[in-house]
Design an enzyme around this catalytic site. Sequence first.
Site, PDB file in Angstrom:
ATOM      1  N   SER A 136       0.838  -1.187   0.000  1.00  0.00           N
ATOM      2  CA  SER A 136       0.000   0.000   0.000  1.00  0.00           C
ATOM      3  C   SER A 136       0.882   1.249   0.000  1.00  0.00           C
ATOM      4  O   SER A 136       2.099   1.163   0.094  1.00  0.00           O
ATOM      5  CB  SER A 136      -0.889   0.017   1.245  1.00  0.00           C
ATOM      6  OG  SER A 136      -1.785  -1.062   1.209  1.00  0.00           O
ATOM      7  N   HIS A 179       0.701   3.591  -2.482  1.00  0.00           N
ATOM      8  CA  HIS A 179       0.881   4.106  -3.840  1.00  0.00           C
ATOM      9  C   HIS A 179      -0.443   4.588  -4.428  1.00  0.00           C
ATOM     10  O   HIS A 179      -0.546   4.778  -5.631  1.00  0.00           O
ATOM     11  CB  HIS A 179       1.470   3.024  -4.751  1.00  0.00           C
ATOM     12  CG  HIS A 179       2.703   2.400  -4.212  1.00  0.00           C
ATOM     13  ND1 HIS A 179       3.789   3.149  -3.862  1.00  0.00           N
ATOM     14  CD2 HIS A 179       3.017   1.106  -3.940  1.00  0.00           C
ATOM     15  CE1 HIS A 179       4.732   2.335  -3.396  1.00  0.00           C
ATOM     16  NE2 HIS A 179       4.289   1.098  -3.423  1.00  0.00           N
ATOM     17  N   HIS A 200       9.101   3.663  -2.979  1.00  0.00           N
ATOM     18  CA  HIS A 200       9.093   3.293  -1.559  1.00  0.00           C
ATOM     19  C   HIS A 200      10.162   4.089  -0.828  1.00  0.00           C
ATOM     20  O   HIS A 200      10.613   3.707   0.240  1.00  0.00           O
ATOM     21  CB  HIS A 200       9.368   1.807  -1.372  1.00  0.00           C
ATOM     22  CG  HIS A 200       8.559   0.929  -2.244  1.00  0.00           C
ATOM     23  ND1 HIS A 200       8.945   0.616  -3.520  1.00  0.00           N
ATOM     24  CD2 HIS A 200       7.358   0.335  -2.044  1.00  0.00           C
ATOM     25  CE1 HIS A 200       8.010  -0.164  -4.071  1.00  0.00           C
ATOM     26  NE2 HIS A 200       7.039  -0.334  -3.200  1.00  0.00           N
TER      27      HIS A 200
END
Lengths: 224, 224, 330, 330
Positions: free
Chosen positions: C54, C56, C218
Amino acid sequence: MSDITQAMIEKALQTTAETVLRNEHYFSDLDGLAGDGDFGTSLASGFKAMNREWDEIDKSSIGTMLLKISMICSKHVGGSSGPIWGTGFMKAAMPTRGKTEITLAEAAELLQSAIDGIMARGGAKRGDKTLLDALFPVQEAMAAHSAAGDTASALKDAAAAADAAVDETRSLRAGRGRASQVGERSTNTPDPGIVAIATILQDWCKAFGVESAPTAEEVKKAIA
Amino acid sequence: MSDITQAMIEKALQTTAETVLRNEHYFSDLDGLAGDGDFGTSLASGFKAMNREWDEIDKSSIGTMLLKISMICSKHVGGSSGPIWGTGFMKAAMPTRGKTEITLAEAAELLQSAIDGIMARGGAKRGDKTLLDALFPVQEAMAAHSAAGDTASALKDAAAAADAAVDETRSLRAGRGRASQVGERSTNTPDPGIVAIATILQDWCKAFGVESAPTAEEVKKAIA
Amino acid sequence: MKKFVNDPEQFVPEFMAGVVAANPDLLEAIPEFQLIKRKNVDASKVAIVQGSGSGHEPAHVMAVGPGMLTAACQGPVFAAPPVDACYETIKSVATDAGVLVLVNNYQGDRMAWDMACEMAEADGVTLKQFWINDDVAVQDSLYTVGRRGVAGNFFVLKACGAAAEAGADLDAVYAIADKVNSNVRTMGLALTSCIPPAKGTPIFDIGDDEMEVGVGIHGEPGRERAKIKPADEIVEMLFDAVANDLPYNSGDRVALMINGLGGTPPAELYVLYNKAAQLCADRGLTIARNYVGEYCTAIEMAGCSLTLLKLDDELEKLLAAPATTACRIF
Amino acid sequence: MKKFVNDPEQFVPEFMAGVVAANPDLLEAIPEFQLIKRKNVDASKVAIVQGSGSGHEPAHVMAVGPGMLTAACQGPVFAAPPVDACYETIKSVATDAGVLVLVNNYQGDRMAWDMACEMAEADGVTLKQFWINDDVAVQDSLYTVGRRGVAGNFFVLKACGAAAEAGADLDAVYAIADKVNSNVRTMGLALTSCIPPAKGTPIFDIGDDEMEVGVGIHGEPGRERAKIKPADEIVEMLFDAVANDLPYNSGDRVALMINGLGGTPPAELYVLYNKAAQLCADRGLTIARNYVGEYCTAIEMAGCSLTLLKLDDELEKLLAAPATTACRIF
Ligand SMILES: Nc1ncnc2c1ncn2[C@@H]1O[C@H](COP(=O)(O)OP(=O)(O)O)[C@@H](O)[C@H]1O
Ligand SMILES: Nc1ncnc2c1ncn2[C@@H]1O[C@H](COP(=O)(O)OP(=O)(O)O)[C@@H](O)[C@H]1O
Ligand SMILES: [Mg+2]
Ligand SMILES: [Mg+2]
Ligand SMILES: [Mg+2]
Ligand SMILES: [Mg+2]
């Protein structure tokens, strides 16, 4: 000094531009306290434009000059300051059309007419913690000296009156303008418009060689 | 200590959970250096689930227990750690189905089979700066002690070997995993997977009353 | 931690519940596996699934809908979904026409989806897997797991979604994925870090006058840490890295995307677009379609990425096809 | 200053150039007055114009398009447009059917638009002015300029845009503005400040564990500075303030908007939506339409606002009507 010449008004305008550009960030920071932090930038964009267009400004009379500056405000100054300063210059321009010199009494009247215009435009009255709270005592100082016609003394007293207004209004709650929409939280911060008028008058005193008391801010800085 | 009982493995697993939960943020911070900062959280979510489900886990043999832990990894552990640890536990589970006690030699084989599974799953080899670089020397230490069957000495040497791997691999460039996608910038940071294995073994030493050298991190903290 | 969050461990389930609550006619969720799927899956069409960590958003669960993904699952913030979630995602929409598993190229995601695909195939599901890898920031090499998949992902899934909707078979949809991926390149840049709710602290430190060039979605390091530059110079840097990679040549028709990484406001993205459009013109590229906004974010990171996709008539038509997702304005 | 910016004084013109460059078929600009207007204005329909300071994107220039605004101008970041820009905006789209000037209630904007309207009326333009004031954070009083206009603005202009598009006359479109404004309420909350590019520093200071409740979209103070709370408690606070103000009662059909202030990522907005939807259900409100995203921002401020609009059949139809703006996904 006795009568006020067009050259003096030109010098006052140029001094104002210097004051505003030098204090751009300071004025914006003040506006950030209860407002939205753009007052300095807005005002500076107007006086930058005035400087740029200075040579082309029609200086055939005080009135044509002030009218042009009012138009520059309408074109370049955003925020409340655009309509307020634009209206002020417009109202000051009207009675000075065709004139290249005015008496101190006329100057006091002309400021009253600017004040009336600003009040009509924005609905603020004295005590609403706007720049009007500086303009009113300035106007009164000028009017008080009208009979004697001593412009230097008038300027000195006007600057002191504007400076006093900064502290006198600090604890007020704003009644108009963006700051009025935050309720109690506008108290205990100085109004940037009042500070600006006080600072401009202070600089006029210096520019015209008139002795003046240091501003509240200057005293604070000197102490700190 | 001689043979390895199911009770010992249960204790090792619970110790591992403690280690992982205590170091959750530390492991994630390490992962933030060349990775994405989630290693600690990912691993912790698996061992939290293991703790939650501990009483229900089928403990009829070492194999059934490890298989269930592999399934917990598949269900609860995100990131690379899910497939890696899930595969490792799965491979260790297969040869221990039905067994409640294993020899040190069998334990060494079982670790080799976990290592092979992890290599097949993620394509990493020794020297790629992944937790395999800790598992290989651990496996070798265990194998070296297999003949003598001294589990305590094996654990002590294994912990020391894993600890040594942290510093030995620090300057390497990662060849697999997310850290490998940052090229040169993975050098000079310790790999969190290797640190985790070293820390877990260190804690196993304490849990089983086996004397061990302090970890590199502990030495550093003591000096600082 | 300056975030809207309750229990950090419940952050992903709660946001996914919100997405489904806001789109009750379009979507349904299987909370146990953190997966969102379309209501009324058409069994005669290829299903397209995706999933990753998760953080994004709108990728990936918010890209589920007609003409886009059939289903997607999400792991915790920035961590690939657990294997079981990937498996259930495939199974939940497995159609007679087959399933295309379309995943950004990260080792964690690949391993999870590999295992899930093995399990689903053992169950008799027909599927193909495709790895998206559009990030030019870090070099491709045999010794690593290859380039990362970033914002170009949007174009792959949009084109595949349109093709599947139009009835293309699994091989044909796979071929579209391959074509888009071969023609799309991205590079990103960060001005600030971001804070995963469970971590509670920034993922990396960055100076007040620094930027991370080629950052991953990330927060992974990119090409270099550099002094911050004016917007136009930043766009030049990103544009050159991207445009020289394929390369994109004079006469090409392209799609241009300026993607916000989460914390950068729309006005700044349009400042970047303005310059990028000029650079396209300078290079003789015709911008046939443009995309300015948030398509693939790194939580609330201030930053951007620039993506170019070389178009042909087929791709242009697929990108223009209608689609509906949880992500909408009106 | 961690922003994508070249010369801060050129920030607004550059971003507006980007918006027009990205939408060449839809929009055109008059850069001298920082105004964007629709191409092909239909002279038989009421034109709707708006304008305020920049930094609230997609409001207002990015809300120009069929079914939405006919034209909008923007001042510098957070400062009302100069009078001349307002005047030119009205003039640029003045139709036979007249112009509705739809402006958020801030004194600066009101004064500028008042002057512009006087000038345009003197030129023979038929127009009406309407002030939007949906912010419940600060009380309405005869002694101030009244409540502020914030995210509720979107609903006013969407409904008016649809009505104008459908051919309603000036009085009818004005009546729609009044109806929406009378039924819409908003309150916002900030976790961080924002940095106007020309200022270069945050507009206010806020502690790491603090939030500003009822913040204005220019970073103006709101009701109180408080310790940060879990997301659900924040939603409760905003919801109660908003829902008790009108009030919204059991049985009402509503539109619910969770608006991001610029720096808050989508996932967090859906965490908020999830709770807000529950609170609506608890109060017996039916959410007929929902909106989660960025509609009215404060540059890159981390924060949100919650808006409720009470619907009737007419408003529901107007909100559902198609519209196109520079702000789009596909
Ligand atoms: N209605 C008004 N009448 C007179 N002066 C006003 C009024 N409203 C605001 N001001 C003055 O203008 C200053 C703020 O100007 P500016 O920052 O340009 O306005 P804003 O950003 O609120 O539109 C205030 O400090 C105050 O002195
Ligand atoms: N292919 C691989 N084989 C074995 N171990 C690996 C591999 N890739 C990564 N690892 C180990 O996993 C650790 C990172 O785990 P995790 O943070 O869960 O992965 P990611 O976030 O990159 O998906 C690394 O420190 C490394 O030790
Ligand atoms: Mg202001
Ligand atoms: Mg990781
Ligand atoms: Mg991860
Ligand atoms: Mg302003």
